[in-house]
Design an enzyme around this catalytic site. Structure first.
Site, PDB file in Angstrom:
ATOM      1  NE  ARG A   1      47.153  -9.188 -95.418  1.00 14.84           N
ATOM      2  CZ  ARG A   1      46.132  -9.977 -95.690  1.00 14.84           C
ATOM      3  NH1 ARG A   1      46.280 -11.272 -95.691  1.00 14.84           N
ATOM      4  NH2 ARG A   1      44.957  -9.461 -95.985  1.00 14.84           N
TER       5      ARG A   1
ATOM      6  CG  ASP B   1      39.584  -7.482 -87.961  1.00 15.59           C
ATOM      7  OD1 ASP B   1      40.024  -7.232 -89.097  1.00 15.59           O
ATOM      8  OD2 ASP B   1      38.672  -8.302 -87.755  1.00 15.59           O
TER       9      ASP B   1
ATOM     10  NE  ARG C   1      41.366  -4.620 -93.998  1.00 16.37           N
ATOM     11  CZ  ARG C   1      40.949  -5.887 -94.077  1.00 16.37           C
ATOM     12  NH1 ARG C   1      39.736  -6.152 -94.459  1.00 16.37           N
ATOM     13  NH2 ARG C   1      41.736  -6.874 -93.748  1.00 16.37           N
TER      14      ARG C   1
ATOM     15  CE1 TYR D   1      34.435 -13.039 -91.706  1.00 16.58           C
ATOM     16  CE2 TYR D   1      33.233 -10.974 -91.519  1.00 16.58           C
ATOM     17  CZ  TYR D   1      34.162 -11.765 -92.163  1.00 16.58           C
ATOM     18  OH  TYR D   1      34.821 -11.295 -93.261  1.00 16.58           O
TER      19      TYR D   1
ATOM     20  NE  ARG E   1      50.059 -10.240 -89.341  1.00 13.82           N
ATOM     21  CZ  ARG E   1      50.259 -11.524 -89.114  1.00 13.82           C
ATOM     22  NH1 ARG E   1      51.101 -11.925 -88.207  1.00 13.82           N
ATOM     23  NH2 ARG E   1      49.582 -12.424 -89.811  1.00 13.82           N
TER      24      ARG E   1
HETATM   25  O1  CP3 Z   1      41.911   0.231 -92.612  1.00 13.75           O
HETATM   26  C1  CP3 Z   1      42.820   0.052 -91.781  1.00 13.75           C
HETATM   27  O2  CP3 Z   1      43.997   0.373 -92.025  1.00 13.75           O
HETATM   28  C2  CP3 Z   1      42.452  -0.495 -90.420  1.00 13.75           C
HETATM   29  C3  CP3 Z   1      42.565  -1.901 -90.313  1.00 13.75           C
HETATM   30  C4  CP3 Z   1      41.429  -2.870 -90.588  1.00 13.75           C
HETATM   31  C5  CP3 Z   1      41.651  -4.269 -90.489  1.00 13.75           C
HETATM   32  N1  CP3 Z   1      40.469  -4.904 -90.642  1.00 13.75           N
HETATM   33  C6  CP3 Z   1      42.948  -4.897 -90.199  1.00 13.75           C
HETATM   34  C7  CP3 Z   1      43.197  -6.277 -90.676  1.00 13.75           C
HETATM   35  C8  CP3 Z   1      40.077  -2.693 -90.879  1.00 13.75           C
HETATM   36  C9  CP3 Z   1      39.295  -1.413 -91.146  1.00 13.75           C
HETATM   37  C10 CP3 Z   1      39.472  -3.986 -90.897  1.00 13.75           C
HETATM   38  C11 CP3 Z   1      38.040  -4.219 -91.117  1.00 13.75           C
HETATM   39  C12 CP3 Z   1      37.573  -5.564 -91.465  1.00 13.75           C
HETATM   40  N2  CP3 Z   1      37.998  -6.765 -90.967  1.00 13.75           N
HETATM   41  C13 CP3 Z   1      36.479  -5.824 -92.330  1.00 13.75           C
HETATM   42  C14 CP3 Z   1      35.649  -4.767 -93.023  1.00 13.75           C
HETATM   43  C15 CP3 Z   1      36.340  -4.195 -94.208  1.00 13.75           C
HETATM   44  C16 CP3 Z   1      36.368  -5.066 -95.441  1.00 13.75           C
HETATM   45  O3  CP3 Z   1      37.453  -5.247 -95.984  1.00 13.75           O
HETATM   46  O4  CP3 Z   1      35.292  -5.548 -95.870  1.00 13.75           O
HETATM   47  C17 CP3 Z   1      36.307  -7.218 -92.383  1.00 13.75           C
HETATM   48  C18 CP3 Z   1      35.289  -7.949 -93.210  1.00 13.75           C
HETATM   49  C19 CP3 Z   1      37.277  -7.799 -91.517  1.00 13.75           C
HETATM   50  C20 CP3 Z   1      37.450  -9.244 -91.200  1.00 13.75           C
HETATM   51  C21 CP3 Z   1      38.799  -9.752 -91.505  1.00 13.75           C
HETATM   52  N3  CP3 Z   1      39.954  -9.369 -90.848  1.00 13.75           N
HETATM   53  C22 CP3 Z   1      39.159 -10.717 -92.489  1.00 13.75           C
HETATM   54  C23 CP3 Z   1      38.174 -11.389 -93.425  1.00 13.75           C
HETATM   55  C24 CP3 Z   1      40.531 -10.907 -92.391  1.00 13.75           C
HETATM   56  C25 CP3 Z   1      41.384 -11.901 -93.159  1.00 13.75           C
HETATM   57  C26 CP3 Z   1      41.424 -11.615 -94.583  1.00 13.75           C
HETATM   58  C27 CP3 Z   1      42.256 -10.396 -94.873  1.00 13.75           C
HETATM   59  O5  CP3 Z   1      41.706  -9.400 -95.390  1.00 13.75           O
HETATM   60  O6  CP3 Z   1      43.445 -10.447 -94.573  1.00 13.75           O
HETATM   61  C28 CP3 Z   1      41.029 -10.028 -91.399  1.00 13.75           C
HETATM   62  C29 CP3 Z   1      42.428  -9.868 -90.973  1.00 13.75           C
HETATM   63  C30 CP3 Z   1      43.004  -8.478 -91.028  1.00 13.75           C
HETATM   64  N4  CP3 Z   1      42.421  -7.375 -90.474  1.00 13.75           N
HETATM   65  C31 CP3 Z   1      44.244  -8.080 -91.613  1.00 13.75           C
HETATM   66  C32 CP3 Z   1      44.382  -6.708 -91.384  1.00 13.75           C
HETATM   67  C33 CP3 Z   1      45.546  -5.842 -91.796  1.00 13.75           C
HETATM   68  C34 CP3 Z   1      45.271  -9.024 -92.260  1.00 13.75           C
HETATM   69  C35 CP3 Z   1      45.826  -9.880 -91.200  1.00 13.75           C
HETATM   70  C36 CP3 Z   1      47.291 -10.199 -91.314  1.00 13.75           C
HETATM   71  O7  CP3 Z   1      48.148  -9.322 -91.072  1.00 13.75           O
HETATM   72  O8  CP3 Z   1      47.599 -11.357 -91.557  1.00 13.75           O
END
Ligand code: CP3
Length: 354
Positions: free
Chosen positions: A39, A84, A35, A161, A48
Site C-alpha cells: 500500500r 499472503d 512487504r 490466526y 487495489r
Molecule cells: O513482501 C511482499 O511484497 C509480499 C507480500 C506479502 C503480503 N503479506 C501481502 C499483503 C507478504 C510477505 C505477506 C506476509 C504476511 N501476511 C505476514 C507475515 C509478515 C509480517 O508482516 O509479519 C502476515 C502476518 C500476514 C497476514 C496479513 N495479511 C495481515 C495481518 C494483513 C492485514 C494487515 C496489513 O498488513 O495490511 C494482511 C493483508 C495484506 N497482505 C496486505 C498485503 C499487501 C494489505 C492488504 C490490502 O491491500 O488491503
C-alpha cells in the site's frame, strides 16, 4: 538445458543476494524489504481500486504485476512473490476474509480439539496452485539476474490466526488451547508443519531461488514454550524446504531471548529485528549462519540524515563479516514515504563496509 537458461542460472547463482545467503563475499550489501510490494506504493493502490487483495493473489498475472512494482521502482536485489500467508488456511477448510480497516478474519476459527480433527489436509500443490503458478510466471518475467523469494507463514503464526480468528494482542485463545489440549495442539502443529514444508518445497520447484518462513508473532511465547510447542515443527518445515536445495530464511520478531533455540531450527539465514545488535545476534547464532535485518521500519519516517546514520550503524556492526542481507526488522508500513525507500536502497548499495 538451452544455453540461455544456463546463463540465467549462473547469473542467479552469482547474484549478491544468493551469495550472501551462502556467506560468500559480495561486491556490496544486497538489500530487499519485507512487504516491499504494497500500500505505500501508488501503483499498488491503483490496482487495489479494481481488485481485492485475494483477487490479486489468486490471479497469477496480477500477482506478478504487483511482484514487479517495487523492482521497477527501486534497485532491489531480490523479488518476493506477491501472496499472503493466510490462503494456506483456506485450503484446510477455514473461511478467510480481509475486511477493510480490520485486517484478516477467519469466520470459523479453531476453538476445540474436534475442530482440529475436522481440518482438511490437502496437498498445497492443489490448494495453493494459484501462487505456484504465479511463482513460475514471475520467474519468467523477472530479469535473469534477480532471484525470486517464495514464502510461507510458520506453524505458530498460522495457528494463531486459525485459533484467534484474526490478529491478536495477547494470544489468549491460542495459548489456552496449547496448555489445555497439548495433544490436539501437537496434532495441529504437525498438520501445519507438513503443509508449510510441502508448500515451500513446491515454490522452489516452481521457480523460487530462496524461501522465507514468516513466524511474525512467535515472540509472544516464553522460550520454554517455544522449545516444547513450536521448535520441532519449525525444524520439520525448514528441513523439508531445504531438501529443495535452496536457502531458507527464518524470520521472526521479538525473539531476541530465543535466538539460541531459533538457531536449532536449522535455517541458512536468520532474520532478526531491531531489538538486538547484529554482533550480539551473531555471537548467539554462531557464524555458520547468514543474517538478515534489521532496521526498525519506523526509521523510514525519520529525516534522511537520521535514516542514513541508522543504516550506517547497522552496516558498521556487520563490518566485513560475510553473509549479510540488509532488510527491515519487520514489514514496511503503508504510510512510508516512497522517496525514503529509494534513498535507503541506494544508500545501502553505496556504503562501503569494513
Ligand atoms: O513482501 C511482499 O511484497 C509480499 C507480500 C506479502 C503480503 N503479506 C501481502 C499483503 C507478504 C510477505 C505477506 C506476509 C504476511 N501476511 C505476514 C507475515 C509478515 C509480517 O508482516 O509479519 C502476515 C502476518 C500476514 C497476514 C496479513 N495479511 C495481515 C495481518 C494483513 C492485514 C494487515 C496489513 O498488513 O495490511 C494482511 C493483508 C495484506 N497482505 C496486505 C498485503 C499487501 C494489505 C492488504 C490490502 O491491500 O488491503
Amino acid at each position: 538445458m538451452t544455453e540461455s537458461t544456463t546463463t540465467t542460472d549462473l547469473n542467479l547463482h552469482n547474484s549478491r543476494f544468493l551469495k550472501a545467503c551462502r556467506r560468500e563475499p559480495v561486491d556490496t550489501t544486497p538489500v530487499w524489504l519485507m512487504r516491499q510490494a504494497g500500500r505505500y506504493m501508488a501503483e499498488y493502490q491503483a490496482l487495489r481500486q479494481k481488485y481485492s487483495i485475494l483477487e490479486i493473489i489468486k490471479t497469477p498475472e496480477l500477482a506478478v504485476e504487483v511482484t514487479m512494482q517495487p523492482l521497477k521502482a527501486f534497485n532491489l536485489d531480490a523479488a518476493i512473490i506477491f501472496a499472503d500467508i493466510l490462503p494456506l488456511l483456506e485450503g484446510m477448510g477455514l473461511n478467510l476474509e480481509f475486511i477493510k480497516g480490520e485486517g484478516p478474519v477467519i469466520h470459523n476459527p479453531i476453538r476445540a480439539p474436534g475442530d482440529i480433527d475436522a481440518l482438511q489436509g490437502p496437498d498445497p500443490r492443489e490448494s495453493l496452485a494459484f501462487t505456484l503458478n504465479a511463482v513460475a510466471l514471475a520467474r519468467k518475467e523477472l530479469p535473469g539476474s534477480v532471484p525470486l523469494i517464495g514464502f510461507s507463514g510458520a506453524p505458530f503464526t498460522l495457528a494463531s490466526y486459525a485459533i484467534e480468528g484474526g490478529s491478536s494482542r495477547n494470544y489468549i485463545l491460542t495459548k489456552t488451547l496449547m496448555y489445555e489440549h497439548p495433544q490436539a495442539w501437537h496434532k495441529l502443529m504437525d498438520k501445519l508443519a507438513w503443509t508449510v514444508g510441502e508448500y515451500l518445497y513446491a515454490q522452489a520447484e516452481a521457480g523460487a531461488q530462496a524461501l522465507q518462513l514468516f513466524d511474525s508473532w512467535v515472540g509472544a511465547l516464553a522460550p520454554v514454550d517455544y522449545a516444547e510447542f513450536v521448535l520441532p515443527y519449525v525444524k520439520q518445515a525448514i528441513g523439508r524446504a531445504r531438501e529443495a536445495g535452496v536457502p531458507v530464511i527464518h524470520f521472526s520478531t521479538n525473539t531476541t531471548s530465543m535466538l539460541d533455540l531459533i538457531q536449532h531450527a536449522g535455517s541458512d539465514v536468520v532474520s532478526v529485528d531491531w531489538r538486538i545488535d547484529l554482533q550480539k545476534a551473531w555471537q548467539i547464532l554462531g557464524s555458520e549462519v547468514a543474517l538478515q535485518g534489521n532496521l526498525d521500519p519506523v526509521t523510514l519516517f525519520a529525516p534522511l540524515p537520521i535514516l542514513k546514520e541508522r543504516v550506517a550503524a547497522i552496516l558498521d556492526q556487520v563490518k566485513d563479516h560475510p553473509g549479510f542481507i540488509f532488510n527491515l526488522g519487520h514489514g514496511i508500513l503503508p504510510q512510508t514515504p516512497v522517496e525514503h525507500v529509494a534513498a535507503l536502497v541506494d544508500f545501502v548499495h553505496a556504503y562501503k563496509r569494513g
